[in-house]
Design a protein around this motif. Structure first.
Motif, short mmCIF file in Angstrom:
data_model
loop_
_atom_site.label_atom_id
_atom_site.label_comp_id
_atom_site.label_asym_id
_atom_site.label_seq_id
_atom_site.Cartn_x
_atom_site.Cartn_y
_atom_site.Cartn_z
N ARG A 148 3.30 -10.57 2.11
CA ARG A 148 2.72 -9.22 2.07
C ARG A 148 2.65 -8.62 3.48
N HIS A 149 2.28 -9.43 4.46
CA HIS A 149 2.13 -8.93 5.83
C HIS A 149 3.49 -8.52 6.40
N LEU A 150 4.53 -9.25 6.04
CA LEU A 150 5.87 -8.89 6.50
C LEU A 150 6.25 -7.50 6.00
N TYR A 151 5.97 -7.24 4.76
CA TYR A 151 6.31 -5.94 4.20
C TYR A 151 5.48 -4.82 4.82
N VAL A 152 4.20 -5.09 5.02
CA VAL A 152 3.33 -4.08 5.62
C VAL A 152 3.79 -3.75 7.04
N LEU A 153 4.08 -4.77 7.83
CA LEU A 153 4.48 -4.55 9.21
C LEU A 153 5.86 -3.89 9.30
N ASP A 154 6.78 -4.32 8.44
CA ASP A 154 8.10 -3.70 8.43
C ASP A 154 8.00 -2.24 7.98
N ALA A 155 7.16 -1.97 6.96
CA ALA A 155 6.99 -0.60 6.49
C ALA A 155 6.42 0.29 7.58
N ALA A 156 5.57 -0.29 8.45
CA ALA A 156 4.98 0.49 9.53
C ALA A 156 5.98 0.75 10.65
N GLY A 157 7.09 0.04 10.65
CA GLY A 157 8.12 0.31 11.62
C GLY A 157 8.23 -0.67 12.77
N PHE A 158 7.48 -1.77 12.71
CA PHE A 158 7.56 -2.76 13.78
C PHE A 158 8.85 -3.57 13.66
N ASP A 159 9.30 -4.08 14.79
CA ASP A 159 10.42 -5.02 14.83
C ASP A 159 9.81 -6.40 14.60
N PRO A 165 0.79 -1.23 0.00
CA PRO A 165 0.00 0.00 0.00
C PRO A 165 0.81 1.28 0.00
N ASP A 166 1.96 1.30 0.65
CA ASP A 166 2.74 2.52 0.67
C ASP A 166 4.17 2.18 1.06
N GLY A 167 4.98 3.19 1.12
CA GLY A 167 6.40 2.98 1.40
C GLY A 167 6.69 2.81 2.88
N VAL A 197 -9.64 -12.33 15.00
CA VAL A 197 -9.53 -12.48 13.56
C VAL A 197 -9.65 -11.10 12.91
N VAL A 198 -8.70 -10.78 12.04
CA VAL A 198 -8.71 -9.47 11.38
C VAL A 198 -8.64 -9.66 9.86
N ASP A 199 -9.25 -8.74 9.16
CA ASP A 199 -9.13 -8.72 7.71
C ASP A 199 -7.70 -8.31 7.36
N PRO A 200 -7.09 -8.94 6.35
CA PRO A 200 -5.70 -8.57 6.01
C PRO A 200 -5.52 -7.09 5.68
N ALA A 201 -6.55 -6.47 5.12
CA ALA A 201 -6.44 -5.05 4.80
C ALA A 201 -6.34 -4.18 6.05
N ASN A 202 -6.79 -4.71 7.18
CA ASN A 202 -6.78 -3.95 8.44
C ASN A 202 -5.66 -4.38 9.38
N LEU A 203 -4.72 -5.21 8.88
CA LEU A 203 -3.73 -5.78 9.78
C LEU A 203 -2.89 -4.72 10.47
N ARG A 204 -2.38 -3.76 9.73
CA ARG A 204 -1.50 -2.78 10.34
C ARG A 204 -2.21 -2.04 11.46
N ARG A 205 -3.43 -1.59 11.20
CA ARG A 205 -4.18 -0.88 12.25
C ARG A 205 -4.42 -1.77 13.45
N ALA A 206 -4.75 -3.06 13.17
CA ALA A 206 -5.01 -3.97 14.28
C ALA A 206 -3.77 -4.19 15.14
N VAL A 207 -2.60 -4.30 14.49
CA VAL A 207 -1.36 -4.49 15.25
C VAL A 207 -1.03 -3.24 16.05
N VAL A 208 -1.21 -2.07 15.44
CA VAL A 208 -0.95 -0.82 16.17
C VAL A 208 -1.82 -0.75 17.41
N GLU A 209 -3.11 -1.06 17.25
CA GLU A 209 -4.02 -1.00 18.39
C GLU A 209 -3.68 -2.04 19.44
#
Length: 450
Positions: A297-308, A272-274, A413-425
């Protein structure tokens, strides 16, 4: 030239490239579309034209078949400058299947295919047995004989496309051009069309196709030519063209390039973004359970969000392993096709203990990776991604079902499109109360039969 292919076209034996494009420049008014293209295509090659919208793919096809004249440079097909030939002579060298398959007249399908013989007939020439043979071969090769007597306007989009492909085969040209052959088709007709093209190439036909789906292009084409800003950004085998840096430059896209776990083809996943700037990076550690490309895909999303991020245990050579290594993530691995041994499970458990959240991807479960799910079930915070029913992914039976039931009881259970938000929360504590509650879904049904 000598001999014949299965399709009836002459078999070309020249060692020179069939298609030679030299300093090709094409513009419309003040706008330059192609700014000096140089490329060659050997006989019996399936070349995919890829690039962003407006890159010039259709313009290049129209120049190759002689419809457009270049401002400078030229196109040679089988040693002949296509732009110096008559329309009929050019049509004996190159046939085109357009993107728009609409036919407004009530011709039956066989009549449409017979039109492909026009370049081989004089104005008042009689219909020959050779013409009948060419039409029959084209109908058989495209499995369209069943439509021969039906008006083409009654056929579906995929069926019409096969009829137009049969018309092009009846031309018996050494070069076949296709403009977005999979556009507007369902997945069944997409695969059927490209499988047919691959078989044609195997008999000696040379095919150049503009293809917007990068993964279909990578799987079916021998070579890709990437157009960007009116020029050739890359040309060669799919693995050499579809690189993350090339995709970023050409498409301005953040994407991961890996290998498809089933086909082994190069596989592109757009993100979705950089990557977040250091000042915007999220805090927290996440462990991901995946395998077979389900987590890339989830690895890239989570890494892009800045998680370890850590991941595993995964087999060496797995698509998810390649994605994790390309990101420099902490990954636990075992040998190819090996199960999770005690040492690997202990390593996974340490990472889960250190994690603020565990994400379980839509992974298929066998005896080899069941220990990953057992370890994940002990985590304090669990997020599950379910894109398929677990019954479709369970190759162990009741034992795995019991473990997964435990995960669903303790997780969310989370939708993959909402994963980053769910992890942040979750990492931020918003969902700490869910640690021992039944699984909750975001925008998903609550029954297990989905």
């Amino acid at each position: 030239m000598s001999g014949d292919t299965e399709s009836g076209s002459p078999l070309r034996t020249s060692p020179d490239p069939l298609v030679e494009i030299a300093d090709l420049r094409v513009g419309f008014g003040d706008a330059t579309v192609l700014a000096g293209i140089d490329a060659t295509v050997d006989s019996g090659t399936f070349l995919g034209l890829i690039g962003p919208n407006g890159a010039g793919k259709t313009t290049l096809l129209r120049t190759l078949n002689g419809t457009l004249s270049p401002d400078t440079g030229g196109v040679s097909i089988d040693g002949r400058d296509v732009h110096t030939l008559s329309s009929k002579a050019a049509s004996r060298l190159v046939a085109t299947v357009p993107q728009d398959t609409t036919v407004t007249f009530e011709f039956d399908a066989r009549s449409v295919v017979e039109m492909g013989r026009n370049p081989h007939r004089s104005r008042f020439g009689t219909w020959r047995e050779a013409d009948n043979d060419a039409v029959d071969r084209a109908l058989d090769r495209t499995d369209t004989r069943q439509f021969a007597d039906r008006p083409i306007t009654t056929l579906s989009g995929g069926e019409r496309q096969r009829v137009l492909l049969a018309r092009s085969l009846a031309q018996e040209t050494p070069l076949l051009l296709l403009d977005e052959p999979t556009a507007s088709l369902d997945i069944n007709h997409q695969i059927r069309t490209l499988e047919l093209v691959r078989k044609l190439v195997a008999t000696g036909k040379t095919v150049i196709a503009a293809i917007h789906d990068l993964n279909l292009a990578a799987h079916y084409c021998d070579e890709l030519l990437l157009l960007a800003d009116g020029d050739v950004a890359a040309h060669g085998p799919p693995a050499s063209v579809l690189t993350e840096s090339a995709l970023e430059d050409a498409f301005d896209a953040n994407a991961v390039v890996s290998r498809h776990p089933v086909t082994g083809s190069v596989y592109v996943t757009a993100l979705p973004d950089g990557r977040a700037a250091d000042s915007e990076r999220a805090a927290g550690r996440v462990h991901v359970v995946g395998g077979g490309g389900t987590a890339a895909r989830h690895l890239y999303v989570l890494d892009a969000a800045g998680f370890d991020v850590s991941v595993g245990a995964l087999n060496e050579g797995d698509t998810d392993t390649e994605a994790a290594r390309s990101l420099g993530l902490d990954v636990v691995t075992v040998d190819p096709f090996a199960g999770v041994d005690p040492a690997a499970r202990e390593a996974v458990e340490r990472r889960i203990d250190d994690a603020d959240c565990v994400v379980v991807a839509d992974v298929e479960v066998g005896t080899g990776n069941l220990p990953n799910l057992r370890a994940a079930a002990s985590a304090d915070e669990i997020l599950l991604i379910e894109e398929r029913p677990f019954s479709d992914r369970n190759y162990v039976g009741p034992e795995a079902e019991a473990v997964y039931d435990r995960l669903r009881e303790r997780g969310r259970v989370v939708d993959p499109a909402n994963l980053r938000r769910a992890v942040v929360e979750t990492v931020g504590g918003t969902h700490r109360e869910f640690g021992s509650a039944p699984a909750r879904r975001e925008g998903l049904p609550t029954d297990r039969s989905r």
